[in-house]
Write a protein that holds these residues in place. Structure first.
Motif, PDB file in Angstrom:
ATOM      1  N   GLY A   1      45.096 -39.234  38.436  1.00 46.80           N
ATOM      2  CA  GLY A   1      45.138 -40.459  39.210  1.00 46.80           C
ATOM      3  C   GLY A   1      46.322 -40.530  40.152  1.00 46.80           C
ATOM      4  N   ASP A   2      46.570 -41.740  40.653  1.00 45.95           N
ATOM      5  CA  ASP A   2      47.624 -41.978  41.634  1.00 45.95           C
ATOM      6  C   ASP A   2      48.839 -42.610  40.964  1.00 45.95           C
ATOM      7  N   TRP A   3      50.010 -42.115  41.345  1.00 42.06           N
ATOM      8  CA  TRP A   3      51.266 -42.574  40.769  1.00 42.06           C
ATOM      9  C   TRP A   3      52.252 -42.936  41.868  1.00 42.06           C
ATOM     10  N   ARG A   4      53.196 -43.826  41.532  1.00 41.17           N
ATOM     11  CA  ARG A   4      54.329 -44.095  42.395  1.00 41.17           C
ATOM     12  C   ARG A   4      55.539 -43.398  41.785  1.00 41.17           C
ATOM     13  N   ALA A   5      56.257 -42.652  42.610  1.00 40.10           N
ATOM     14  CA  ALA A   5      57.408 -41.893  42.127  1.00 40.10           C
ATOM     15  C   ALA A   5      58.687 -42.434  42.752  1.00 40.10           C
ATOM     16  N   THR A   6      59.743 -42.446  41.948  1.00 36.79           N
ATOM     17  CA  THR A   6      61.076 -42.820  42.416  1.00 36.79           C
ATOM     18  C   THR A   6      62.029 -41.686  42.069  1.00 36.79           C
ATOM     19  N   LEU A   7      62.718 -41.164  43.090  1.00 38.24           N
ATOM     20  CA  LEU A   7      63.640 -40.047  42.893  1.00 38.24           C
ATOM     21  C   LEU A   7      65.065 -40.466  43.264  1.00 38.24           C
ATOM     22  N   HIS A   8      66.007 -40.053  42.440  1.00 34.00           N
ATOM     23  CA  HIS A   8      67.424 -40.223  42.744  1.00 34.00           C
ATOM     24  C   HIS A   8      68.010 -38.824  42.908  1.00 34.00           C
ATOM     25  N   SER A   9      68.538 -38.536  44.098  1.00 35.44           N
ATOM     26  CA  SER A   9      69.005 -37.198  44.428  1.00 35.44           C
ATOM     27  C   SER A   9      70.530 -37.107  44.382  1.00 35.44           C
ATOM     28  N   ASN A  10      71.023 -35.895  44.160  1.00 31.11           N
ATOM     29  CA  ASN A  10      72.470 -35.655  44.227  1.00 31.11           C
ATOM     30  C   ASN A  10      72.919 -35.327  45.654  1.00 31.11           C
ATOM     31  N   TRP A  11      72.031 -35.569  46.636  1.00 30.03           N
ATOM     32  CA  TRP A  11      72.353 -35.231  48.020  1.00 30.03           C
ATOM     33  C   TRP A  11      73.634 -35.906  48.522  1.00 30.03           C
ATOM     34  N   PRO A  12      73.894 -37.173  48.210  1.00 28.22           N
ATOM     35  CA  PRO A  12      75.164 -37.755  48.675  1.00 28.22           C
ATOM     36  C   PRO A  12      76.383 -36.963  48.206  1.00 28.22           C
ATOM     37  N   THR A  13      76.341 -36.465  46.979  1.00 29.03           N
ATOM     38  CA  THR A  13      77.450 -35.662  46.465  1.00 29.03           C
ATOM     39  C   THR A  13      77.540 -34.328  47.199  1.00 29.03           C
ATOM     40  N   ILE A  14      76.382 -33.666  47.371  1.00 28.75           N
ATOM     41  CA  ILE A  14      76.350 -32.376  48.068  1.00 28.75           C
ATOM     42  C   ILE A  14      76.818 -32.538  49.518  1.00 28.75           C
ATOM     43  N   ALA A  15      76.315 -33.581  50.184  1.00 25.33           N
ATOM     44  CA  ALA A  15      76.678 -33.812  51.579  1.00 25.33           C
ATOM     45  C   ALA A  15      78.165 -34.108  51.711  1.00 25.33           C
ATOM     46  N   GLY A  16      78.700 -34.891  50.792  1.00 24.01           N
ATOM     47  CA  GLY A  16      80.119 -35.211  50.844  1.00 24.01           C
ATOM     48  C   GLY A  16      80.984 -33.976  50.695  1.00 24.01           C
ATOM     49  N   MET A  17      80.592 -33.062  49.812  1.00 25.88           N
ATOM     50  CA  MET A  17      81.341 -31.829  49.616  1.00 25.88           C
ATOM     51  C   MET A  17      81.275 -30.939  50.853  1.00 25.88           C
ATOM     52  N   ALA A  18      80.157 -31.033  51.596  1.00 26.50           N
ATOM     53  CA  ALA A  18      79.974 -30.192  52.778  1.00 26.50           C
ATOM     54  C   ALA A  18      80.440 -30.872  54.060  1.00 26.50           C
ATOM     55  N   GLY A  19      80.921 -32.109  53.948  1.00 27.79           N
ATOM     56  CA  GLY A  19      81.383 -32.827  55.128  1.00 27.79           C
ATOM     57  C   GLY A  19      80.262 -33.293  56.028  1.00 27.79           C
ATOM     58  N   LEU A  20      79.089 -33.592  55.444  1.00 33.82           N
ATOM     59  CA  LEU A  20      77.924 -34.027  56.214  1.00 33.82           C
ATOM     60  C   LEU A  20      77.659 -35.507  55.990  1.00 33.82           C
ATOM     61  N   GLN A  21      76.898 -36.099  56.914  1.00 31.79           N
ATOM     62  CA  GLN A  21      76.499 -37.485  56.784  1.00 31.79           C
ATOM     63  C   GLN A  21      75.418 -37.583  55.724  1.00 31.79           C
TER      64      GLN A  21
END
Length: 213
Positions: free
Chosen positions: A79-99
């Protein structure tokens, strides 16, 4: 889904159906010779295989998975589901100096087509930024407590990626099946190899909930 049910249970069901069919034929058409006994045996095996595979690979399989005894062995995840994801991208981006942006949860639609021998999962983010489809899916049941966990590998496509992203990558995830029926939810973790050569591959949590009608 056969991994969740278990090979032993499937073989028992196969043998039971084959035995009933063979016994029925013997009762109405008793074999006249020793060789003739092969006829009811082969018929039983053929009918049993046809029923299990035919029904298991059809649209009827999700309905069967909702039955009281069956749902404990093979929960209905189709069937059909709604998914919610929380990513570590803010941490990765901060370490790489990205927005990194606001770091808000990612929401998406997931569709699952589950059959006895195959499970297919497709994903589409609400922003339409990316979409993915499963490459392989495996459903496992813990032998000690009976909990069901789904492992899957997927192929992701991003048509217009940001400079920090890539147009194509693979990822994997696992989700644990919690509850039954309409109250069923799935929760777990995911990780990707997106832009891994730049150290920008991501990971995070993912939660599924039934999509309301």
């Amino acid at each position: 889904m056969y991994q969740s049910i278990g090979v032993a249970k499937l073989f028992t069901l196969f043998a039971l159906i084959a035995a009933v069919v063979a016994a029925t034929k013997v009762a109405f058409w008793p074999p006249a010779t020793l060789i003739a006994w092969w006829s009811p045996v082969s018929l039983g095996m053929a009918v049993s295989s046809g029923l299990i595979i035919g029904v298991g690979q059809s649209f009827l399989f999700p309905w069967i998975c909702r039955l009281p005894l069956v749902r404990d062995m093979a929960p209905d995840i189709s069937g059909d589901w709604r998914a919610t994801l929380h990513s570590n991208w803010p941490t990765i981006a901060g370490m790489a100096g990205l927005q990194a942006g606001a770091g808000a949860p990612i929401t998406a639609d997931i569709r699952v087509v589950a059959r006895l021998l195959r499970v297919k999962i497709t994903f589409r983010s609400d922003t339409k930024y990316s979409k993915s489809k499963s490459v392989s899916v495996s459903v496992h049941r813990d032998e000690d407590n009976g909990d069901v966990r789904i492992y899957y590998t997927y192929e992701n496509t991003t048509e217009n990626p940001l400079s920090s992203d890539c147009s194509h990558h693979f990822g994997s995830a696992y989700v644990d099946v919690l509850g039954l029926g309409k109250q069923m939810t799935l929760e777990g973790l995911y990780w990707t190899n997106r832009n891994w050569s730049e150290g920008l591959n991501t990971a995070g949590t993912i939660a599924w909930a039934r999509r309301s009608a």
